[in-house]
Motif scaffolding. Sequence first.
Motif, mmCIF file in Angstrom:
data_model
loop_
_atom_site.group_PDB
_atom_site.id
_atom_site.type_symbol
_atom_site.label_atom_id
_atom_site.label_comp_id
_atom_site.label_asym_id
_atom_site.label_seq_id
_atom_site.Cartn_x
_atom_site.Cartn_y
_atom_site.Cartn_z
ATOM 1 N N VAL A 1 6.837 0.995 3.983
ATOM 2 C CA VAL A 1 7.648 -0.199 3.749
ATOM 3 C C VAL A 1 7.193 -1.413 4.558
ATOM 4 O O VAL A 1 7.134 -2.508 4.007
ATOM 5 C CB VAL A 1 9.147 0.109 3.991
ATOM 6 C CG1 VAL A 1 9.979 -1.158 3.969
ATOM 7 C CG2 VAL A 1 9.635 1.083 2.933
ATOM 8 N N PRO A 2 6.848 -1.297 5.844
ATOM 9 C CA PRO A 2 6.415 -2.495 6.576
ATOM 10 C C PRO A 2 5.129 -3.086 5.968
ATOM 11 O O PRO A 2 4.465 -2.452 5.154
ATOM 12 C CB PRO A 2 6.163 -1.992 7.995
ATOM 13 C CG PRO A 2 6.932 -0.741 8.102
ATOM 14 C CD PRO A 2 6.937 -0.143 6.720
ATOM 15 N N LEU A 3 4.778 -4.266 6.395
ATOM 16 C CA LEU A 3 3.638 -4.977 5.818
ATOM 17 C C LEU A 3 2.307 -4.233 5.873
ATOM 18 O O LEU A 3 1.540 -4.327 4.921
ATOM 19 C CB LEU A 3 3.510 -6.352 6.464
ATOM 20 C CG LEU A 3 4.568 -7.312 5.945
ATOM 21 C CD1 LEU A 3 4.643 -8.537 6.795
ATOM 22 C CD2 LEU A 3 4.304 -7.661 4.507
ATOM 23 N N PRO A 4 1.981 -3.486 6.920
ATOM 24 C CA PRO A 4 0.740 -2.726 6.848
ATOM 25 C C PRO A 4 0.751 -1.728 5.688
ATOM 26 O O PRO A 4 -0.292 -1.409 5.128
ATOM 27 C CB PRO A 4 0.663 -2.000 8.197
ATOM 28 C CG PRO A 4 1.469 -2.829 9.110
ATOM 29 C CD PRO A 4 2.570 -3.399 8.265
ATOM 30 N N GLY A 5 1.927 -1.277 5.302
ATOM 31 C CA GLY A 5 2.041 -0.383 4.151
ATOM 32 C C GLY A 5 1.641 -1.071 2.860
ATOM 33 O O GLY A 5 1.090 -0.445 1.949
ATOM 34 N N PHE A 6 1.903 -2.375 2.753
ATOM 35 C CA PHE A 6 1.474 -3.132 1.585
ATOM 36 C C PHE A 6 -0.050 -3.215 1.543
ATOM 37 O O PHE A 6 -0.671 -3.010 0.497
ATOM 38 C CB PHE A 6 2.100 -4.527 1.603
ATOM 39 C CG PHE A 6 1.726 -5.372 0.420
ATOM 40 C CD1 PHE A 6 2.170 -5.046 -0.846
ATOM 41 C CD2 PHE A 6 0.940 -6.494 0.589
ATOM 42 C CE1 PHE A 6 1.829 -5.827 -1.941
ATOM 43 C CE2 PHE A 6 0.604 -7.284 -0.489
ATOM 44 C CZ PHE A 6 1.044 -6.948 -1.756
ATOM 45 N N GLY A 7 -0.659 -3.503 2.684
ATOM 46 C CA GLY A 7 -2.124 -3.534 2.764
ATOM 47 C C GLY A 7 -2.724 -2.172 2.459
ATOM 48 O O GLY A 7 -3.737 -2.058 1.765
ATOM 49 N N TYR A 8 -2.083 -1.123 2.972
ATOM 50 C CA TYR A 8 -2.516 0.249 2.696
ATOM 51 C C TYR A 8 -2.471 0.533 1.203
ATOM 52 O O TYR A 8 -3.407 1.086 0.636
ATOM 53 C CB TYR A 8 -1.606 1.221 3.464
ATOM 54 C CG TYR A 8 -1.431 2.579 2.843
ATOM 55 C CD1 TYR A 8 -2.412 3.545 2.971
ATOM 56 C CD2 TYR A 8 -0.272 2.898 2.134
ATOM 57 C CE1 TYR A 8 -2.243 4.798 2.393
ATOM 58 C CE2 TYR A 8 -0.096 4.141 1.567
ATOM 59 C CZ TYR A 8 -1.090 5.084 1.695
ATOM 60 O OH TYR A 8 -0.931 6.324 1.126
ATOM 61 N N ASN A 9 -1.385 0.129 0.561
ATOM 62 C CA ASN A 9 -1.223 0.364 -0.867
ATOM 63 C C ASN A 9 -2.279 -0.384 -1.678
ATOM 64 O O ASN A 9 -2.851 0.161 -2.628
ATOM 65 C CB ASN A 9 0.183 -0.059 -1.285
ATOM 66 C CG ASN A 9 0.646 0.633 -2.535
ATOM 67 O OD1 ASN A 9 0.050 1.598 -2.986
ATOM 68 N ND2 ASN A 9 1.722 0.133 -3.098
ATOM 69 N N LEU A 10 -2.552 -1.635 -1.312
ATOM 70 C CA LEU A 10 -3.596 -2.407 -1.989
ATOM 71 C C LEU A 10 -4.963 -1.750 -1.830
ATOM 72 O O LEU A 10 -5.718 -1.599 -2.800
ATOM 73 C CB LEU A 10 -3.647 -3.838 -1.443
ATOM 74 C CG LEU A 10 -2.525 -4.778 -1.824
ATOM 75 C CD1 LEU A 10 -2.633 -6.065 -1.024
ATOM 76 C CD2 LEU A 10 -2.562 -5.070 -3.309
ATOM 77 N N ALA A 11 -5.293 -1.362 -0.606
ATOM 78 C CA ALA A 11 -6.598 -0.756 -0.348
ATOM 79 C C ALA A 11 -6.734 0.596 -1.035
ATOM 80 O O ALA A 11 -7.785 0.904 -1.602
ATOM 81 C CB ALA A 11 -6.819 -0.607 1.163
#
Length: 117
Positions: free
Chosen positions: A61-71
């Motif tokens: 859920v936190p923002l690094p999770g968004f980057g993780y999901n994109l990558a």
Amino acid sequence: MEYLYAFLIGGAICVIGQILMDATKLTAPRVLVILVIAGALLQAFNLYEPLVEIAATGARVPLPGFGYNLAKGAMEGAQQGLLSAITGGVKAAAGGITIAIGWGYLIAIIFNPRSVR
């Protein structure tokens, strides 16, 4: 234990963001971008996946999770070809992007935000 790990790891990510804002002259948007890029870079080196396995939503859920999901989406798409590598990240994050835009629009309608001078 799952809830505890989610709370601790998600909280640690938030504390890192808060420390970056308090200890440096970085603005909130820059810290947000740093956290998204950090998640993508950690996933590129397969370092974020173990956090997701331990903390589940606390790491997604936190923002690094968004980057993780994109990558992760881009890496999975790269196995199918160049075009899939480009679109894979957006496809993987489409749900989160849609929710963010939808809620942002709804909140803007309800609360009538004004520009700050």
